[in-house]
Motif scaffolding. Structure first.
Motif, PDB file in Angstrom:
ATOM      1  N   LEU A 129      47.495  49.795  34.745  1.00 17.43           N
ATOM      2  CA  LEU A 129      47.987  50.511  35.805  1.00 17.43           C
ATOM      3  C   LEU A 129      47.082  51.653  36.455  1.00 17.43           C
ATOM      4  CD1 LEU A 129      51.616  51.165  34.431  1.00 17.43           C
ATOM      5  CD2 LEU A 129      50.905  49.162  35.821  1.00 17.43           C
ATOM      6  N   ARG A 130      47.034  51.524  37.802  1.00 17.30           N
ATOM      7  CA  ARG A 130      46.018  52.532  38.562  1.00 17.30           C
ATOM      8  C   ARG A 130      46.417  52.675  39.742  1.00 17.30           C
ATOM      9  NH1 ARG A 130      40.341  53.505  37.705  1.00 17.30           N
ATOM     10  NH2 ARG A 130      39.328  54.089  39.542  1.00 17.30           N
ATOM     11  N   ASP A 131      46.146  53.893  40.351  1.00 17.95           N
ATOM     12  CA  ASP A 131      46.361  54.410  41.899  1.00 17.95           C
ATOM     13  C   ASP A 131      47.845  54.055  42.232  1.00 17.95           C
ATOM     14  OD1 ASP A 131      43.756  55.051  41.795  1.00 17.95           O
ATOM     15  OD2 ASP A 131      43.139  52.992  42.801  1.00 17.95           O
ATOM     16  N   LEU A 132      48.893  54.458  41.265  1.00 19.42           N
ATOM     17  CA  LEU A 132      50.330  54.448  41.780  1.00 19.42           C
ATOM     18  C   LEU A 132      50.748  55.678  41.562  1.00 19.42           C
ATOM     19  CD1 LEU A 132      51.011  51.039  39.755  1.00 19.42           C
ATOM     20  CD2 LEU A 132      51.172  51.567  42.257  1.00 19.42           C
ATOM     21  N   GLU A 133      51.664  56.266  42.366  1.00 18.81           N
ATOM     22  CA  GLU A 133      52.200  57.600  42.213  1.00 18.81           C
ATOM     23  C   GLU A 133      53.078  58.047  40.890  1.00 18.81           C
ATOM     24  OE1 GLU A 133      51.918  61.472  43.885  1.00 18.81           O
ATOM     25  OE2 GLU A 133      50.847  59.659  44.326  1.00 18.81           O
ATOM     26  N   MET A 134      53.730  56.966  40.835  1.00 12.08           N
ATOM     27  CA  MET A 134      54.556  57.093  39.550  1.00 12.08           C
ATOM     28  C   MET A 134      53.917  57.582  38.281  1.00 12.08           C
ATOM     29  SD  MET A 134      58.299  55.257  39.982  1.00 12.08           S
ATOM     30  CE  MET A 134      57.607  53.585  39.775  1.00 12.08           C
ATOM     31  N   LEU A 135      52.511  57.173  38.142  1.00 13.24           N
ATOM     32  CA  LEU A 135      52.150  57.546  36.974  1.00 13.24           C
ATOM     33  C   LEU A 135      51.899  58.972  36.242  1.00 13.24           C
ATOM     34  CD1 LEU A 135      48.784  55.073  37.592  1.00 13.24           C
ATOM     35  CD2 LEU A 135      50.484  54.983  35.688  1.00 13.24           C
ATOM     36  N   LYS A 136      52.244  59.855  37.602  1.00 10.16           N
ATOM     37  CA  LYS A 136      52.547  61.235  37.231  1.00 10.16           C
ATOM     38  C   LYS A 136      53.751  61.450  36.314  1.00 10.16           C
ATOM     39  CE  LYS A 136      52.064  62.741  41.551  1.00 10.16           C
ATOM     40  NZ  LYS A 136      52.161  63.587  42.742  1.00 10.16           N
ATOM     41  N   GLY A 137      54.809  60.576  36.497  1.00 11.50           N
ATOM     42  CA  GLY A 137      55.768  60.830  35.637  1.00 11.50           C
ATOM     43  C   GLY A 137      55.477  60.671  34.092  1.00 11.50           C
ATOM     44  N   ILE A 138      54.544  59.984  33.947  1.00 11.43           N
ATOM     45  CA  ILE A 138      54.292  59.823  32.383  1.00 11.43           C
ATOM     46  C   ILE A 138      53.148  60.688  31.952  1.00 11.43           C
ATOM     47  CG2 ILE A 138      55.347  57.665  32.104  1.00 11.43           C
ATOM     48  CD1 ILE A 138      52.722  56.400  32.255  1.00 11.43           C
ATOM     49  N   GLY A 139      52.640  61.632  32.720  1.00  9.17           N
ATOM     50  CA  GLY A 139      51.597  62.558  32.452  1.00  9.17           C
ATOM     51  C   GLY A 139      50.265  61.976  32.902  1.00  9.17           C
ATOM     52  N   HIS A 140      50.209  61.484  33.612  1.00  5.58           N
ATOM     53  CA  HIS A 140      48.659  60.684  34.067  1.00  5.58           C
ATOM     54  C   HIS A 140      48.361  60.918  35.369  1.00  5.58           C
ATOM     55  CE1 HIS A 140      47.747  58.924  30.038  1.00  5.58           C
ATOM     56  NE2 HIS A 140      48.971  59.065  29.989  1.00  5.58           N
ATOM     57  N   GLN A 211      57.411  46.812  37.543  1.00  5.54           N
ATOM     58  CA  GLN A 211      57.798  46.024  38.691  1.00  5.54           C
ATOM     59  C   GLN A 211      56.940  45.887  39.984  1.00  5.54           C
ATOM     60  OE1 GLN A 211      61.647  47.343  39.480  1.00  5.54           O
ATOM     61  NE2 GLN A 211      62.617  47.148  37.443  1.00  5.54           N
ATOM     62  N   ILE A 212      56.173  47.166  40.054  1.00  5.58           N
ATOM     63  CA  ILE A 212      54.961  46.986  41.181  1.00  5.58           C
ATOM     64  C   ILE A 212      53.996  46.350  40.896  1.00  5.58           C
ATOM     65  CG2 ILE A 212      53.710  48.551  42.355  1.00  5.58           C
ATOM     66  CD1 ILE A 212      55.883  50.890  42.078  1.00  5.58           C
ATOM     67  N   ALA A 213      53.615  46.528  39.624  1.00  5.75           N
ATOM     68  CA  ALA A 213      52.366  45.677  39.253  1.00  5.75           C
ATOM     69  C   ALA A 213      52.650  44.154  39.342  1.00  5.75           C
ATOM     70  CB  ALA A 213      51.831  46.028  37.666  1.00  5.75           C
ATOM     71  N   LEU A 214      53.616  43.753  38.954  1.00  7.95           N
ATOM     72  CA  LEU A 214      54.081  42.242  39.193  1.00  7.95           C
ATOM     73  C   LEU A 214      54.271  41.798  40.463  1.00  7.95           C
ATOM     74  CD1 LEU A 214      56.538  41.975  36.097  1.00  7.95           C
ATOM     75  CD2 LEU A 214      54.250  40.870  36.235  1.00  7.95           C
ATOM     76  N   ALA A 215      54.851  42.815  41.323  1.00 11.34           N
ATOM     77  CA  ALA A 215      55.057  42.397  42.767  1.00 11.34           C
ATOM     78  C   ALA A 215      53.675  42.490  43.430  1.00 11.34           C
ATOM     79  CB  ALA A 215      56.094  43.300  43.302  1.00 11.34           C
ATOM     80  N   THR A 216      52.713  42.968  43.019  1.00 16.18           N
ATOM     81  CA  THR A 216      51.580  43.265  43.929  1.00 16.18           C
ATOM     82  C   THR A 216      50.278  42.690  43.609  1.00 16.18           C
ATOM     83  OG1 THR A 216      51.279  45.346  42.779  1.00 16.18           O
ATOM     84  CG2 THR A 216      52.370  45.495  44.790  1.00 16.18           C
TER      85      THR A 216
END
Length: 218
Positions: A129-140, A211-216
């Motif tokens: 996963l890369r360049d997705l805003e929600m990654l901040k929710g798991i501390g990245h 879900q985002i990764a699969l959809a895109t």
């Protein structure tokens, strides 16, 4: 810090842990992530010796009560005489114990969410996963960093599955948190955190990211 593991393992603590696990189980069952008796949850009650409260096996996860938990040890085996019920612990209790010991988790949640199972089929070597805003929710970081949700092969042997988890788990470093999730191919996802609330947040965020990764994907 996990609110459970910081106090003595008393009957009141076990009752409170059971109520919390039942409430979270009902939440995920209502989302279709724990159909029937599928899935399991745990909270860490003590560290030395390691003790977890784990949902009992073979029960509808939408109908659990505070009594439907089993106290297990570092191997995921039920401990008689320390509270909880004498029902059978979840078959995956051994992996919960390994996650608590290795990752320091205060709680872990295992569900059968569709995106996680599908993502493991598409990316069996791990989901990047890369360049997705929600990654901040798991501390990245939301930008410029590859975050890998590890995938391991399924096994009915919890020792083998625990070994596979430890082989892919990367602990936190001075510059980054760990990735608080593991996908078991053809099975489901485990997510964890300092307590049940954080474990839930991590699970919901990661399932959304998948879900985002699969959809895109292209």
């Amino acid at each position: 810090m996990n609110v459970f593991s910081s106090e003595p393992v008393s009957a009141a603590l076990i009752e409170r842990a059971g109520a919390a696990l039942a409430a979270e189980s009902a939440r995920f069952a209502s989302r279709g992530w724990m159909p029937g008796t599928a899935g399991n949850l745990s909270v860490t009650l003590a560290r030395d010796p390691l003790r977890l409260a784990v949902t009992a096996s073979g029960l509808d996860k939408g109908e659990l009560t505070s009594s439907d938990i089993v106290i297990v040890d570092e191997d995921g085996a039920g401990v008689i005489g320390e509270g909880g019920s004498e029902q059978r612990p979840s078959a995956e209790a051994g992996l919960h114990a390994r996650i608590a010991a290795k990752a320091g988790a205060g709680a872990a949640i295992h569900v059968h969410a569709l995106a996680a199972v599908t993502a493991a089929h598409v990316w069996p070597g791990g989901v990047v996963l890369r360049d997705l805003e929600m990654l901040k929710g798991i501390g990245h970081s939301a930008h410029g960093q590859d975050v890998v949700i590890p995938v391991v092969d399924n096994s009915q042997d919890m020792v083998a599955l625990g070994d596979a988890f430890e082989a892919v788990y990367r602990p936190a470093s001075p510059n980054s948190r760990d990735v608080p999730a593991l996908i078991v191919a053809g099975h489901g996802i485990y997510a964890w955190g300092a307590d049940l609330r954080e474990a839930r947040w991590h699970l919901e965020i990661i399932e959304g990211l998948l879900q985002i990764a699969l959809a895109t994907r292209r």
